[in-house]
Design an enzyme around this catalytic site. Structure first.
Site, PDB file in Angstrom:
ATOM      1  N   GLU A   1       8.438   1.960  -2.840  1.00 38.75           N
ATOM      2  CA  GLU A   1       7.238   1.703  -3.653  1.00 38.75           C
ATOM      3  C   GLU A   1       6.248   1.019  -2.716  1.00 38.75           C
ATOM      4  O   GLU A   1       6.292  -0.200  -2.538  1.00 38.75           O
ATOM      5  CB  GLU A   1       7.572   0.774  -4.826  1.00 38.75           C
ATOM      6  CG  GLU A   1       8.558   1.357  -5.825  1.00 38.75           C
ATOM      7  CD  GLU A   1       7.941   2.366  -6.776  1.00 38.75           C
ATOM      8  OE1 GLU A   1       6.708   2.562  -6.759  1.00 38.75           O
ATOM      9  OE2 GLU A   1       8.707   2.968  -7.548  1.00 38.75           O
TER      10      GLU A   1
ATOM     11  N   CYS B   1      -0.727  -3.241  -6.269  1.00 37.93           N
ATOM     12  CA  CYS B   1      -0.596  -1.947  -5.579  1.00 37.93           C
ATOM     13  C   CYS B   1      -1.451  -0.912  -6.292  1.00 37.93           C
ATOM     14  O   CYS B   1      -1.901   0.054  -5.681  1.00 37.93           O
ATOM     15  CB  CYS B   1       0.860  -1.524  -5.539  1.00 37.93           C
ATOM     16  SG  CYS B   1       1.665  -1.623  -7.131  1.00 37.93           S
TER      17      CYS B   1
HETATM   18  P1  NAD Z   1       5.013  -6.521   3.106  1.00 39.69           P
HETATM   19  O1  NAD Z   1       5.282  -5.106   3.466  1.00 39.69           O
HETATM   20  O2  NAD Z   1       4.408  -7.402   4.109  1.00 39.69           O
HETATM   21  O3  NAD Z   1       6.388  -7.226   2.630  1.00 39.69           O
HETATM   22  C1  NAD Z   1       7.147  -6.745   1.563  1.00 39.69           C
HETATM   23  C2  NAD Z   1       8.588  -7.163   1.728  1.00 39.69           C
HETATM   24  O4  NAD Z   1       9.184  -6.427   2.797  1.00 39.69           O
HETATM   25  C3  NAD Z   1       8.798  -8.633   2.068  1.00 39.69           C
HETATM   26  O5  NAD Z   1       9.912  -9.098   1.354  1.00 39.69           O
HETATM   27  C4  NAD Z   1       9.065  -8.613   3.564  1.00 39.69           C
HETATM   28  O6  NAD Z   1       9.825  -9.700   4.022  1.00 39.69           O
HETATM   29  C5  NAD Z   1       9.843  -7.322   3.690  1.00 39.69           C
HETATM   30  N1  NAD Z   1       9.820  -6.653   4.996  1.00 39.69           N
HETATM   31  C6  NAD Z   1       8.750  -6.452   5.797  1.00 39.69           C
HETATM   32  N2  NAD Z   1       9.106  -5.724   6.873  1.00 39.69           N
HETATM   33  C7  NAD Z   1      10.426  -5.450   6.737  1.00 39.69           C
HETATM   34  C8  NAD Z   1      11.379  -4.743   7.524  1.00 39.69           C
HETATM   35  N3  NAD Z   1      11.028  -4.158   8.662  1.00 39.69           N
HETATM   36  N4  NAD Z   1      12.656  -4.662   7.077  1.00 39.69           N
HETATM   37  C9  NAD Z   1      13.014  -5.255   5.931  1.00 39.69           C
HETATM   38  N5  NAD Z   1      12.171  -5.949   5.143  1.00 39.69           N
HETATM   39  C10 NAD Z   1      10.887  -6.039   5.545  1.00 39.69           C
HETATM   40  O7  NAD Z   1       4.110  -6.463   1.767  1.00 39.69           O
HETATM   41  P2  NAD Z   1       3.345  -7.649   0.993  1.00 39.69           P
HETATM   42  O8  NAD Z   1       2.176  -8.097   1.790  1.00 39.69           O
HETATM   43  O9  NAD Z   1       4.318  -8.654   0.495  1.00 39.69           O
HETATM   44  O10 NAD Z   1       2.820  -6.871  -0.311  1.00 39.69           O
HETATM   45  C11 NAD Z   1       1.665  -6.110  -0.383  1.00 39.69           C
HETATM   46  C12 NAD Z   1       1.950  -4.634  -0.220  1.00 39.69           C
HETATM   47  O11 NAD Z   1       2.934  -4.196  -1.152  1.00 39.69           O
HETATM   48  C13 NAD Z   1       0.726  -3.779  -0.504  1.00 39.69           C
HETATM   49  O12 NAD Z   1       0.674  -2.735   0.446  1.00 39.69           O
HETATM   50  C14 NAD Z   1       0.992  -3.233  -1.906  1.00 39.69           C
HETATM   51  O13 NAD Z   1       0.318  -2.041  -2.206  1.00 39.69           O
HETATM   52  C15 NAD Z   1       2.478  -3.037  -1.851  1.00 39.69           C
HETATM   53  N6  NAD Z   1       3.061  -3.005  -3.186  1.00 39.69           N
HETATM   54  C16 NAD Z   1       3.471  -1.797  -3.693  1.00 39.69           C
HETATM   55  C17 NAD Z   1       3.971  -1.722  -4.975  1.00 39.69           C
HETATM   56  C18 NAD Z   1       4.387  -0.400  -5.555  1.00 39.69           C
HETATM   57  O14 NAD Z   1       5.053  -0.414  -6.584  1.00 39.69           O
HETATM   58  N7  NAD Z   1       4.020   0.732  -4.983  1.00 39.69           N
HETATM   59  C19 NAD Z   1       4.095  -2.882  -5.748  1.00 39.69           C
HETATM   60  C20 NAD Z   1       3.691  -4.109  -5.202  1.00 39.69           C
HETATM   61  C21 NAD Z   1       3.171  -4.155  -3.914  1.00 39.69           C
END
Ligand code: NAD
Length: 501
Positions: A257, A291
């Site tokens: 997601e 998102c």
């Molecule tokens: P992010 O990608 O920085 O982090 C999200 C999560 O992933 C965190 O828990 C982080 O620690 C983890 N993470 C990051 N890199 C990783 C890796 N290589 N391996 C394992 N875990 C890893 O995102 P954010 O800044 O917290 O959130 C914003 C983003 O999330 C936006 O792009 C938004 O659109 C998206 N989002 C999508 C949805 C959806 O349902 N499509 C919902 C909410 C947020």
């Protein structure tokens, strides 16, 4: 200690999470409301994370044998606790993620809703019975529990995303190990405390629900562990592009997601008053940090000036400030890097020829939080910055003449999460939802792009990752399918008429 920190500790106490802080912890927990430190927490080491996964695996082996409707009782207890603690958990979401009070409460309501859905589902995890070509045979499919589900979540829905996954996974017979965002650990620990209490009430095995504290390196332990058959990861497209190949390398499953770059087409027949309300909520709600936030408006040239003038007027009355004030509509960005991203995108759009209609600057609010005036930028074309997801309240306006042109602009971006059309013309509405229309996982008519209900499947296409969570048949991702053929005859006919011996 600040008022916010004191209030946070009281809430954590009431939610059963006690005092999770350690003065020498490596992670600092902050409130985006005023940038103040709430406390420090210690990350799990890779070895500790692996032990947590091991305990979840053992819990799963017991849990999978519990009949699904009985498993539903655990989720019912969780839903009841969420109802009881809705105000406290909602306030903690506001404190930690900066959501306005109503949106913090709304997020908890979404958790309650998915628990209700999952309890019902616990009696409906059905497979098909399929006609066989062989006499005296019966063919059917069963859905069995899958194993330990790894949940990685983003800061902006710090509690709902876990519940979308966990409520379904628990009734499906799985264990859940959750790696929340390092920016929103307190809400995660509070949810885990409620899940543990629900588990005590329902008598579930220890370790069935667990939280891993840490940044991406702890997430990587979940990603790489072969005992985790499904990794459900919510966050940026960058994260998904790192996670998916690693899970695939061990032939695990991932449910992704990821980012969105959601647009609304506003057609000449649109009810403009309704469109303005839908656009403003989608574009500035949660300070543009959903998102599904609306990032692009594609408006017909004949109504553009009128629409932009109405949006400008609405934007200029928005109350920006502490999300804890009941009058506030726009709270803070999560942190300084989010603010830097906003500033950079506003400057880039202007250098691409965009005209700033309103906002685009920092808003003065007491404390060290990062607050901005939501921006509208009128763009001459869909340049690269418009095609990127800037996670902040930044709305680009693009203009079209023919619907085909609007649809081409709409689908030209790499992301495919949510979309909308405002029109009273049934041909336009149906075209937008048809195969030649929006290429997104969500396509709405006369509603903004954000604020989905849990009854539908949630997720998007292309760089949004293709995953579906929440309602409809999304539960199937949390189970494995077995096809069973039973021979109740005295013969052994082979399929496809094969003769053997
Ligand atoms: P992010 O990608 O920085 O982090 C999200 C999560 O992933 C965190 O828990 C982080 O620690 C983890 N993470 C990051 N890199 C990783 C890796 N290589 N391996 C394992 N875990 C890893 O995102 P954010 O800044 O917290 O959130 C914003 C983003 O999330 C936006 O792009 C938004 O659109 C998206 N989002 C999508 C949805 C959806 O349902 N499509 C919902 C909410 C947020």
């Amino acid at each position: 200690m600040t008022d916010i920190a004191t209030r946070t500790q009281d809430i954590l106490e009431r939610l059963g999470a006690g005092d999770p802080f350690t003065p020498d912890g490596d992670l600092v927990s902050r409130s985006p409301i005023d940038g103040s430190e709430l406390g420090r927490l210690r990350s799990h080491t890779a070895a500790e994370a692996s032990d947590v996964i091991g305990r979840a695996q053992q819990a799963f082996e017991q849990w999978r044998t519990v009949p699904a409707p009985v498993r539903g009782q655990y989720v019912r207890e969780l839903g009841n606790l969420l109802r009881e603690h809705k105000d406290d958990l909602g306030a903690l979401v506001s404190i930690e993620a900066g959501k306005i009070v109503s949106e913090g409460l709304g997020e908890v309501q979404e958790m309650i809703d998915i628990c209700d859905l999952a309890v019902g589902l616990s009696r409906q995890l059905h497979g098909l019975t399929i006609a066989t070509e062989r006499p005296g045979h019966r063919m059917m499919e069963q859905w069995h529990p899958l194993g330990v589900v790894g949940v990685i979540s983003a800061f902006n829905f710090p509690v709902a995303v876990w519940s979308w996954n966990a409520a379904l996974a628990f009734v499906c017979g799985d264990a859940v190990v959750w790696k929340p965002s390092e920016k929103t650990l307190l809400t995660a620990l509070a949810c885990q405390a409620l899940a543990a209490e629900a588990g005590r009430r329902a008598g579930v095995p220890e370790g069935l629900s667990a939280v891993l504290v840490g940044d991406r390196t702890v997430g990587e332990v979940l990603v790489d562990d072969p005992r985790v058959p499904l990794v459900s990861a919510t966050g940026s497209t960058r994260m998904g592009k790192e996670v998916a190949p690693r899970v695939a390398a061990r032939l695990g499953r991932s449910l992704l997601e990821l980012g969105g770059n959601n647009a609304a087409i506003v057609a000449p027949s649109a009810d403009l008053e309704l469109a303005v309300r839908g656009i403003v909520f989608s574009a500035v709600g949660t300070a543009g940090q959903r998102c599904t936030s609306l990032r692009r408006v594609i408006v017909h040239e004949s109504i553009k000036d009128d629409l932009v003038a109405r949006l400008k007027a609405a934007y200029e009355t928005l109350s920006i400030g502490s999300p804890l004030e009941s009058s506030t509509l726009v709270g803070p960005l999560i942190d300084e890097s989010a603010y830097a991203g906003f500033e950079k995108a506003v400057a880039q759009a202007q250098s691409d020829g965009g005209e700033l209609v309103t906002g685009g600057t920092q808003a003065e609010v007491e404390g060290d939080g990062f607050y901005v005036r939501p921006a509208i930028i009128d763009m001459p074309k869909q340049s690269d910055i418009v095609k990127a997801e800037t996670f902040a309240p930044l709305l680009y306006v693009l203009t079209y003449t023919e619907l085909d042109e609007a649809l081409a602009l709409h689908n030209e971006v790499a992301q495919g999460l949510s979309s909308a059309i405002f029109t009273l013309d049934v041909r336009e509405a149906e075209t937008f939802m048809s195969v030649v229309g929006s290429d997104c996982g969500i396509a709405n008519v006369n509603i903004g792009t954000s604020g989905a209900e849990i009854g539908g499947a949630f997720g998007g296409e292309k760089e949004t990752g293709g995953g579906r969570e929440s309602g409809s048949d999304a539960w199937r991702s949390y189970m494995r399918r077995a096809t069973n053929t039973v021979n109740y005859s005295t013969e052994l006919p082979l399929a496809q008429g094969v003769e053997f011996g």
